[in-house]
Motif scaffolding. Structure first.
Motif, short mmCIF file in Angstrom:
data_model
loop_
_atom_site.label_atom_id
_atom_site.label_comp_id
_atom_site.label_asym_id
_atom_site.label_seq_id
_atom_site.Cartn_x
_atom_site.Cartn_y
_atom_site.Cartn_z
N MET A 1 0.85 -1.19 0.00
CA MET A 1 0.00 0.00 0.00
C MET A 1 0.88 1.24 0.00
N THR A 2 0.40 2.32 -0.57
CA THR A 2 1.17 3.57 -0.63
C THR A 2 1.08 4.29 0.70
N ARG A 3 2.23 4.76 1.16
CA ARG A 3 2.29 5.52 2.42
C ARG A 3 2.68 6.97 2.10
N LEU A 4 1.91 7.90 2.63
CA LEU A 4 2.14 9.33 2.40
C LEU A 4 2.45 9.96 3.76
N LEU A 5 3.63 10.58 3.85
CA LEU A 5 4.05 11.26 5.07
C LEU A 5 4.08 12.76 4.78
N VAL A 6 3.15 13.49 5.38
CA VAL A 6 3.00 14.91 5.11
C VAL A 6 3.70 15.68 6.23
N TRP A 7 4.84 16.27 5.89
CA TRP A 7 5.81 16.81 6.85
C TRP A 7 5.80 18.33 6.85
N ARG A 8 5.61 18.92 8.04
CA ARG A 8 5.66 20.38 8.14
C ARG A 8 7.11 20.84 8.24
N HIS A 9 7.39 22.01 7.71
CA HIS A 9 8.73 22.60 7.74
C HIS A 9 9.17 22.95 9.16
N GLY A 10 10.45 23.28 9.31
CA GLY A 10 11.01 23.69 10.60
C GLY A 10 10.66 25.13 10.97
N ASN A 11 11.07 25.50 12.16
CA ASN A 11 10.75 26.80 12.74
C ASN A 11 11.38 27.95 11.97
N LYS A 47 12.67 4.83 5.13
CA LYS A 47 13.07 4.49 3.76
C LYS A 47 12.13 5.07 2.69
N PRO A 48 12.05 6.41 2.64
CA PRO A 48 11.21 7.03 1.61
C PRO A 48 11.71 6.74 0.20
N ASP A 49 10.78 6.69 -0.73
CA ASP A 49 11.11 6.46 -2.14
C ASP A 49 11.13 7.75 -2.95
N VAL A 50 10.34 8.73 -2.51
CA VAL A 50 10.18 9.98 -3.26
C VAL A 50 10.05 11.14 -2.27
N LEU A 51 10.65 12.28 -2.61
CA LEU A 51 10.50 13.51 -1.84
C LEU A 51 9.85 14.58 -2.71
N VAL A 52 8.78 15.18 -2.20
CA VAL A 52 8.11 16.28 -2.90
C VAL A 52 8.00 17.43 -1.91
N ALA A 139 5.13 6.96 -6.43
CA ALA A 139 5.71 5.73 -5.86
C ALA A 139 4.58 4.81 -5.41
N PRO A 140 3.82 4.24 -6.35
CA PRO A 140 2.72 3.34 -5.98
C PRO A 140 3.23 2.18 -5.12
N GLY A 141 2.62 1.99 -3.97
CA GLY A 141 3.05 0.94 -3.07
C GLY A 141 4.27 1.29 -2.24
N GLY A 142 4.79 2.51 -2.42
CA GLY A 142 5.99 2.94 -1.70
C GLY A 142 5.68 4.02 -0.68
N THR A 143 6.73 4.73 -0.28
CA THR A 143 6.62 5.79 0.73
C THR A 143 7.00 7.13 0.13
N VAL A 144 6.09 8.08 0.22
CA VAL A 144 6.30 9.43 -0.33
C VAL A 144 6.31 10.43 0.82
N GLU A 181 0.77 10.71 8.93
CA GLU A 181 0.92 9.52 8.09
C GLU A 181 -0.43 9.07 7.57
N LEU A 182 -0.53 8.94 6.26
CA LEU A 182 -1.73 8.45 5.59
C LEU A 182 -1.35 7.24 4.75
N ARG A 183 -2.26 6.28 4.67
CA ARG A 183 -2.00 5.11 3.83
C ARG A 183 -3.21 4.83 2.93
N ASP A 184 -2.90 4.52 1.70
CA ASP A 184 -3.94 4.15 0.74
C ASP A 184 -4.13 2.64 0.83
N ARG A 185 -5.22 2.24 1.45
CA ARG A 185 -5.48 0.83 1.71
C ARG A 185 -6.49 0.24 0.73
#
Length: 207
Positions: A1-11, A47-52, A139-144, A181-185
């Motif tokens: 399943m695809t995992r999406l990690l939505v990360w906020r910037h630093g201070n 182990k992310p596969d893609v950075l956006v 990154a279908p099935g990977g970590t973004v 963290e969101l996952r497409d299940r």
């Protein structure tokens, strides 16, 4: 399943000083750079596969800390910018409350379009939803990992989950350099789509 990690910037100094950033290109401060390095160490272990990333420097420089550890390149996407705050950008919240009392009260109450040239929540949700969906396809099935901003992250994640604005408002704001963290299940569950797995994940004690 695809995992999406939505990360906020630093201070940034705007964060520290109670000043509205919006799409103003405020850079990371020393604390923000330290936060980015610490958060990147945790994310690299996933182990992310893609950075956006948003193209604003505070987000891109945060993503760069992770890129340095993983060797991944950063795909820039202007749709991941923070909500545009119109006349309020660059102003102190205390001054905004005094100068725009009606609009400020509507904003605090969750009005999706409070005035003063502020981008509506509907418009923010539409561009963030499209950006997150496009990122997930890289990154279908990977970590973004998607590096973005506090308000944009909350509205985008809520839109991806199909939540109404009333529900999105109950989701706490991301701390600097924390993520959702969101996952497409869909394939595993037969069509339930994106699910919220974790929120405000990051270095313990670092807000």
């Amino acid at each position: 399943m695809t995992r999406l990690l939505v990360w906020r910037h630093g201070n940034t100094d705007y964060n520290a000083g109670g000043r509205v950033q919006g799409q103003t290109d405020a850079p990371l401060n020393a604390r923000g750079r330290d936060q980015a390095a610490a958060g990147a160490a945790l994310l690299a272990s996933l182990k992310p596969d893609v950075l956006v990333s948003s193209d604003l420097s505070r987000a891109h420089d945060t993503a760069s800390a992770l890129a340095a550890l993983t060797g991944l390149s950063i795909k820039s996407d202007a749709r991941l910018r923070e909500r545009h705050f119109g006349e309020w950008q660059g102003e102190l919240l205390t001054d905004i409350e005094a100068r725009y009392p009606a609009e400020y009260a509507r904003w605090r109450a969750g009005d999706p379009s409070p005035g003063s040239g502020i981008e509506s929540l509907d418009d923010l949700a539409k561009r963030m939803l499209a950006a997150l969906q496009d990122a997930a396809t890289l990154a279908p099935g990977g970590t973004v990992v998607v590096t973005t901003h506090g308000g944009a992250a909350r509205q985008g994640c809520g839109a991806l989950l199909g939540w109404p604005n009333e529900a999105i408002r109950t989701l706490g704001s991301l701390h600097n350099c924390h993520w959702t963290e969101l996952r497409d299940r869909t394939k595993r569950t037969g069509g339930t789509g994106w699910q919220l797995m974790a929120h405000n994940v990051g270095v313990i004690g670092e807000h």
